[in-house]
Design an enzyme around this catalytic site. Sequence first.
Site, PDB file in Angstrom:
ATOM      1  N   LYS A 270      32.419  42.468  45.096  1.00  0.00           N
ATOM      2  CA  LYS A 270      33.718  42.072  44.835  1.00  0.00           C
ATOM      3  C   LYS A 270      34.617  41.580  45.874  1.00  0.00           C
ATOM      4  CE  LYS A 270      37.731  45.177  43.646  1.00  0.00           C
ATOM      5  NZ  LYS A 270      38.224  46.589  43.344  1.00  0.00           N
ATOM      6  N   ASP A 275      44.820  43.465  46.720  1.00  0.00           N
ATOM      7  CA  ASP A 275      44.965  44.205  45.226  1.00  0.00           C
ATOM      8  C   ASP A 275      46.176  44.997  45.135  1.00  0.00           C
ATOM      9  OD1 ASP A 275      44.752  45.167  42.791  1.00  0.00           O
ATOM     10  OD2 ASP A 275      42.971  46.709  43.009  1.00  0.00           O
ATOM     11  N   LYS A 282      50.364  49.140  41.865  1.00  0.00           N
ATOM     12  CA  LYS A 282      50.075  50.320  42.617  1.00  0.00           C
ATOM     13  C   LYS A 282      51.479  50.860  43.383  1.00  0.00           C
ATOM     14  CE  LYS A 282      45.557  48.724  44.004  1.00  0.00           C
ATOM     15  NZ  LYS A 282      44.729  50.095  43.456  1.00  0.00           N
ATOM     16  N   ASP A 293      40.043  45.738  49.752  1.00  0.00           N
ATOM     17  CA  ASP A 293      39.269  45.611  48.594  1.00  0.00           C
ATOM     18  C   ASP A 293      38.332  44.476  48.488  1.00  0.00           C
ATOM     19  OD1 ASP A 293      39.308  46.939  46.141  1.00  0.00           O
ATOM     20  OD2 ASP A 293      40.656  45.654  45.032  1.00  0.00           O
ATOM     21  N   ASP A 352      44.917  47.101  37.037  1.00  0.00           N
ATOM     22  CA  ASP A 352      44.498  47.930  38.364  1.00  0.00           C
ATOM     23  C   ASP A 352      42.985  48.018  38.301  1.00  0.00           C
ATOM     24  OD1 ASP A 352      44.589  48.070  40.923  1.00  0.00           O
ATOM     25  OD2 ASP A 352      45.352  50.304  40.464  1.00  0.00           O
ATOM     26  N   GLU A 354      40.643  45.817  37.849  1.00  0.00           N
ATOM     27  CA  GLU A 354      40.205  44.432  37.978  1.00  0.00           C
ATOM     28  C   GLU A 354      39.052  44.005  38.665  1.00  0.00           C
ATOM     29  OE1 GLU A 354      40.764  44.996  42.142  1.00  0.00           O
ATOM     30  OE2 GLU A 354      41.790  45.694  40.376  1.00  0.00           O
ATOM     31  N   ARG A 356      36.061  45.307  38.189  1.00  0.00           N
ATOM     32  CA  ARG A 356      34.972  45.095  37.237  1.00  0.00           C
ATOM     33  C   ARG A 356      35.162  43.988  36.453  1.00  0.00           C
ATOM     34  NH1 ARG A 356      37.026  50.742  34.754  1.00  0.00           N
ATOM     35  NH2 ARG A 356      37.394  50.799  37.021  1.00  0.00           N
TER      36      ARG A 356
END
Length: 501
Positions: A270, A275, A282, A293, A352, A354, A356
Amino acid sequence: MEYLVKSGSPEKQRVGCVIVGIFDRRKPSTQAEALDAASGGLIASVMRRGDMDGKLGQTTVLHGLGDLFCDRILLVGCGKERDFNTRAYQKACAAAAAELDAMGGVDAAFYLTELNVRGRDDFGWSVKQALLTIEDNFYRFEACKGPSYEKHSRKLSRLVFQVPRRSDLPAAERGVNEGVATANGVKFAKDLANMPGNICTPTYLADQATSLSDRMNGLKTQVLEEADMEALGMGALLGVSRGSSQPAKLIVMEYNNGTKSDKPTVLVGKGVTFDAGGISLKPGAAMDEMKYDMGGAASVFGAMQAAVEMNLPINVVGVIAATENLPDGDAYKPGDILTSMSGQTIEILNTDAEGRLALADALTYVERNYDPDAVVDMATLTGAAVIALGHEAAALYGNNSPLRRALRDAGDQVGDRAWPMPLWEEYQSDLDSNFADMANVGGRAGGSITAASFLHRFARKLRWAHLDIAGVAWKSGKEKGATGRPVSLLTQYLIDRTYQG
């Protein structure tokens, strides 16, 4: 730093420093006893004065050594001898590293590698673990400091790991070779993850992949642009990138050093370079840490570099789904339905969640373009993994028991641990949607498990494992910074696959 291995008596070493262990209750190690005898009881007198009692992590530097050839002796507390296990060994090595980092000598002889570590009987392991611990403690991220900043200077340039017998040297040399390559991979991952989001964009990651393949023989890189991904139907990954002015990239690195008939191991990372949560924004507190991230992507880079540096006779592919996740007028929204590359549709309940989505299309790409022996993805995926396991172990999922066991064992071997978690079909119902094939999140309960269950829908045809590294990829607070995990785990897994079949 130059690392060497040698077999020789501590009292005969002509170096800037000799490092030996002292166990709890002022019990000298065999190596410390040899130095004490040669110095006329110097170490015993220091212990009698109370300057060293052997508590784990305690250090004392001795000068004025009389007829000894070395300039200094570094005594390192190792705790209770019967409790000297892997963790204690790592702490002793870390304590030694801290002293070496501040010391004036240019070389040192390291005798902690001769100590008996409970449950370990391989000097290759002792040397490799010491090297990794030392390099971890020596690491500094100074790439973004200004011209007035005085960068850290270390005089030590040569460290010799000692083993008891000449017959132990081949194992120790293996430990150095594996340790140096792994440490270089960890450093590469740390540097990438510590880089701020305004520099480390998806394009920056793509450029790093191209640069890596340019400087390392046998590595090929291909970068898919958004137009390429659109043609492939990667609606999940492209849905995430819509809110950013930075274009997404799918980065593919291939290292084919095995036989043509060998199925590759594929590492998928990933790579969300920042993010903000998208429309599901967030909280502002600690949002700066969301540059981390892309820790999964950084780990793929590190493991690929290590494999090539060791010239492992294996086929490995690294795939990175790189994007930002930001709020914008064009950003995807809760309630939107995205169509993934696999054709499965996804209702977005939380933007949030995202990572996956990006991984879903990456996994489908792997399935369609390779016939892999195993696929391992890694991602800073869920805060739920941190709640479940804290910051000690990554959460390990998978649909193949031998693969899960091999990854767990590799992590245990190098102290980069992962813990198996359930992936039962019962959790799949938490992802039910009235409007699409699935929702991108389940309920609050079991968040790390339902995230892994989501990914499993795109990996059912693969021999697949997932590492949720949200709790281990970086540290917060005063020690804030990337850890480089799980590069050591992945590299050990590749080594084990190479030599154990």
